[in-house]
Design a protein around this motif. Sequence first.
Motif, PDB file in Angstrom:
ATOM      1  N   LEU A   4       6.804  -5.186  -2.249  1.00 59.52           N
ATOM      2  CA  LEU A   4       6.746  -3.670  -2.814  1.00 59.52           C
ATOM      3  C   LEU A   4       6.400  -2.720  -1.953  1.00 59.52           C
ATOM      4  O   LEU A   4       7.086  -1.592  -1.742  1.00 59.52           O
ATOM      5  CB  LEU A   4       5.936  -3.557  -4.113  1.00 59.52           C
ATOM      6  CG  LEU A   4       6.300  -4.512  -5.172  1.00 59.52           C
ATOM      7  CD1 LEU A   4       5.202  -4.519  -6.181  1.00 59.52           C
ATOM      8  CD2 LEU A   4       7.603  -4.440  -5.679  1.00 59.52           C
ATOM      9  N   MET A   5       5.460  -2.878  -1.079  1.00 62.50           N
ATOM     10  CA  MET A   5       4.797  -1.854  -0.319  1.00 62.50           C
ATOM     11  C   MET A   5       3.861  -2.354   0.818  1.00 62.50           C
ATOM     12  O   MET A   5       3.385  -3.414   0.481  1.00 62.50           O
ATOM     13  CB  MET A   5       4.250  -0.577  -0.943  1.00 62.50           C
ATOM     14  CG  MET A   5       3.103  -1.103  -2.016  1.00 62.50           C
ATOM     15  SD  MET A   5       2.422   0.475  -2.838  1.00 62.50           S
ATOM     16  CE  MET A   5       1.685   1.309  -1.489  1.00 62.50           C
ATOM     17  N   LEU A   6       3.449  -1.190   1.705  1.00 63.16           N
ATOM     18  CA  LEU A   6       2.184  -1.675   2.555  1.00 63.16           C
ATOM     19  C   LEU A   6       1.526  -0.411   2.391  1.00 63.16           C
ATOM     20  O   LEU A   6       1.861   0.580   2.232  1.00 63.16           O
ATOM     21  CB  LEU A   6       2.814  -1.508   3.991  1.00 63.16           C
ATOM     22  CG  LEU A   6       1.729  -1.685   4.979  1.00 63.16           C
ATOM     23  CD1 LEU A   6       1.179  -3.058   5.149  1.00 63.16           C
ATOM     24  CD2 LEU A   6       2.301  -1.451   6.361  1.00 63.16           C
ATOM     25  N   GLY A   7      -0.046  -0.567   2.145  1.00 65.30           N
ATOM     26  CA  GLY A   7      -0.692   0.417   1.950  1.00 65.30           C
ATOM     27  C   GLY A   7      -1.999  -0.088   2.950  1.00 65.30           C
ATOM     28  O   GLY A   7      -2.105  -1.077   3.749  1.00 65.30           O
ATOM     29  N   TRP A   8      -3.028   0.750   3.086  1.00 67.70           N
ATOM     30  CA  TRP A   8      -4.297   0.397   4.031  1.00 67.70           C
ATOM     31  C   TRP A   8      -5.454   0.620   2.932  1.00 67.70           C
ATOM     32  O   TRP A   8      -5.661   1.412   2.196  1.00 67.70           O
ATOM     33  CB  TRP A   8      -4.342   1.467   4.784  1.00 67.70           C
ATOM     34  CG  TRP A   8      -3.107   1.718   5.945  1.00 67.70           C
ATOM     35  CD1 TRP A   8      -1.857   2.234   5.657  1.00 67.70           C
ATOM     36  CD2 TRP A   8      -2.958   0.646   6.821  1.00 67.70           C
ATOM     37  NE1 TRP A   8      -1.004   2.033   6.691  1.00 67.70           N
ATOM     38  CE2 TRP A   8      -1.697   1.069   7.570  1.00 67.70           C
ATOM     39  CE3 TRP A   8      -3.946  -0.091   7.631  1.00 67.70           C
ATOM     40  CZ2 TRP A   8      -1.117   0.327   8.649  1.00 67.70           C
ATOM     41  CZ3 TRP A   8      -3.276  -0.677   8.734  1.00 67.70           C
ATOM     42  CH2 TRP A   8      -1.912  -0.588   9.175  1.00 67.70           C
ATOM     43  N   MET A   9      -6.298  -0.220   3.272  1.00 67.73           N
ATOM     44  CA  MET A   9      -7.675  -0.456   2.778  1.00 67.73           C
ATOM     45  C   MET A   9      -8.608  -0.626   3.798  1.00 67.73           C
ATOM     46  O   MET A   9      -8.680  -1.195   4.938  1.00 67.73           O
ATOM     47  CB  MET A   9      -7.687  -1.874   2.057  1.00 67.73           C
ATOM     48  CG  MET A   9      -7.107  -1.664   0.756  1.00 67.73           C
ATOM     49  SD  MET A   9      -7.376  -3.342  -0.167  1.00 67.73           S
ATOM     50  CE  MET A   9      -5.951  -3.112  -1.615  1.00 67.73           C
ATOM     51  N   ASP A  10      -9.767   0.296   3.438  1.00 68.82           N
ATOM     52  CA  ASP A  10     -11.181  -0.025   4.019  1.00 68.82           C
ATOM     53  C   ASP A  10     -12.046  -1.015   3.126  1.00 68.82           C
ATOM     54  O   ASP A  10     -11.518  -1.523   2.191  1.00 68.82           O
ATOM     55  CB  ASP A  10     -11.927   1.369   4.459  1.00 68.82           C
ATOM     56  CG  ASP A  10     -12.271   2.075   3.256  1.00 68.82           C
ATOM     57  OD1 ASP A  10     -11.924   1.624   2.015  1.00 68.82           O
ATOM     58  OD2 ASP A  10     -12.974   3.117   3.558  1.00 68.82           O
ATOM     59  N   ASP A  11     -13.174  -1.157   3.800  1.00 65.70           N
ATOM     60  CA  ASP A  11     -13.995  -2.168   2.840  1.00 65.70           C
ATOM     61  C   ASP A  11     -13.986  -1.580   1.260  1.00 65.70           C
ATOM     62  O   ASP A  11     -14.282  -2.348   0.398  1.00 65.70           O
ATOM     63  CB  ASP A  11     -15.406  -2.084   3.634  1.00 65.70           C
ATOM     64  CG  ASP A  11     -15.323  -3.018   4.969  1.00 65.70           C
ATOM     65  OD1 ASP A  11     -14.265  -3.219   5.446  1.00 65.70           O
ATOM     66  OD2 ASP A  11     -16.611  -3.586   5.085  1.00 65.70           O
ATOM     67  N   GLU A  12     -14.453  -0.347   1.263  1.00 63.26           N
ATOM     68  CA  GLU A  12     -14.782   0.106  -0.184  1.00 63.26           C
ATOM     69  C   GLU A  12     -13.429  -0.025  -0.941  1.00 63.26           C
ATOM     70  O   GLU A  12     -13.474  -0.269  -2.180  1.00 63.26           O
ATOM     71  CB  GLU A  12     -15.111   1.534  -0.105  1.00 63.26           C
ATOM     72  CG  GLU A  12     -15.343   2.170  -1.541  1.00 63.26           C
ATOM     73  CD  GLU A  12     -16.424   1.389  -2.278  1.00 63.26           C
ATOM     74  OE1 GLU A  12     -16.505   1.445  -3.567  1.00 63.26           O
ATOM     75  OE2 GLU A  12     -17.412   0.737  -1.813  1.00 63.26           O
ATOM     76  N   ALA A  13     -12.404   0.275  -0.440  1.00 61.73           N
ATOM     77  CA  ALA A  13     -11.039   0.438  -1.256  1.00 61.73           C
ATOM     78  C   ALA A  13     -10.836  -1.284  -1.651  1.00 61.73           C
ATOM     79  O   ALA A  13     -10.239  -1.517  -2.796  1.00 61.73           O
ATOM     80  CB  ALA A  13      -9.644   0.797  -0.367  1.00 61.73           C
ATOM     81  N   LEU A  14     -10.932  -2.246  -0.705  1.00 62.43           N
ATOM     82  CA  LEU A  14     -10.794  -3.543  -0.947  1.00 62.43           C
ATOM     83  C   LEU A  14     -12.078  -4.137  -2.062  1.00 62.43           C
ATOM     84  O   LEU A  14     -11.589  -4.684  -3.062  1.00 62.43           O
ATOM     85  CB  LEU A  14     -11.054  -4.324   0.318  1.00 62.43           C
ATOM     86  CG  LEU A  14     -11.119  -5.760  -0.053  1.00 62.43           C
ATOM     87  CD1 LEU A  14      -9.901  -6.489  -0.717  1.00 62.43           C
ATOM     88  CD2 LEU A  14     -11.305  -6.608   1.317  1.00 62.43           C
ATOM     89  N   ALA A  15     -13.314  -3.409  -1.923  1.00 64.63           N
ATOM     90  CA  ALA A  15     -14.083  -3.749  -3.105  1.00 64.63           C
ATOM     91  C   ALA A  15     -13.695  -3.404  -4.340  1.00 64.63           C
ATOM     92  O   ALA A  15     -13.654  -4.049  -5.318  1.00 64.63           O
ATOM     93  CB  ALA A  15     -15.458  -3.197  -2.670  1.00 64.63           C
ATOM     94  N   ARG A  16     -13.381  -2.164  -4.390  1.00 63.10           N
ATOM     95  CA  ARG A  16     -12.698  -1.422  -5.647  1.00 63.10           C
ATOM     96  C   ARG A  16     -11.757  -2.108  -6.254  1.00 63.10           C
ATOM     97  O   ARG A  16     -11.440  -2.545  -7.421  1.00 63.10           O
ATOM     98  CB  ARG A  16     -12.234  -0.103  -5.603  1.00 63.10           C
ATOM     99  CG  ARG A  16     -13.677   0.865  -5.105  1.00 63.10           C
ATOM    100  CD  ARG A  16     -12.903   2.078  -4.916  1.00 63.10           C
ATOM    101  NE  ARG A  16     -13.984   3.130  -4.494  1.00 63.10           N
ATOM    102  CZ  ARG A  16     -13.882   4.591  -4.616  1.00 63.10           C
ATOM    103  NH1 ARG A  16     -12.722   5.040  -4.979  1.00 63.10           N
ATOM    104  NH2 ARG A  16     -14.827   5.323  -3.951  1.00 63.10           N
TER     105      ARG A  16
END
Length: 150
Positions: free
Chosen positions: A48-60
């Motif tokens: 579907l798509m590519l997005g970017w995550m930092d540690d907090e985005a992944l934790a959420r």
Amino acid sequence: MLPSTPTPLPSTPVPVSSLTPEIAARLKRDDAGLVAAIVQQHDTREVLMLGWMDDEALARTLSSGRVTFYSRSRQEYWRKGDTSGHVQWVKAVSIDCDGDALLVEVDQIGAACHTGERTCFITGGDLGAVVGSAADSTEHTTTEHTTKES
């Protein structure tokens, strides 16, 4: 000797991540502290798509059941679907063998792309790559075999 000038504090506080240390240790982040997150429809396997995550985005993402990304352009978190209604419900999150990419399997409601398309790979279009086949050549097998012996 010149007096030292104190380093100014950042204008926005850096969030303290709730990501577990075990998972955080497995991630290989880019220079901005981000990891690529490939989003795939869980049942059809459609990318579907590519997005970017930092540690907090992944934790959420891991703890909420909804996908959260870090916007590089806006430098803020955004949860897919909060403004568009095109929600991504998390079904599974995996990390690749190198730790530098995530696969987020979702149940996508509506369009995944900001253009309104189902996937972000429709508007960009096919680049016209030569289509290969394992039946056409033994090149892949020979290269792989040589690489393993080296």
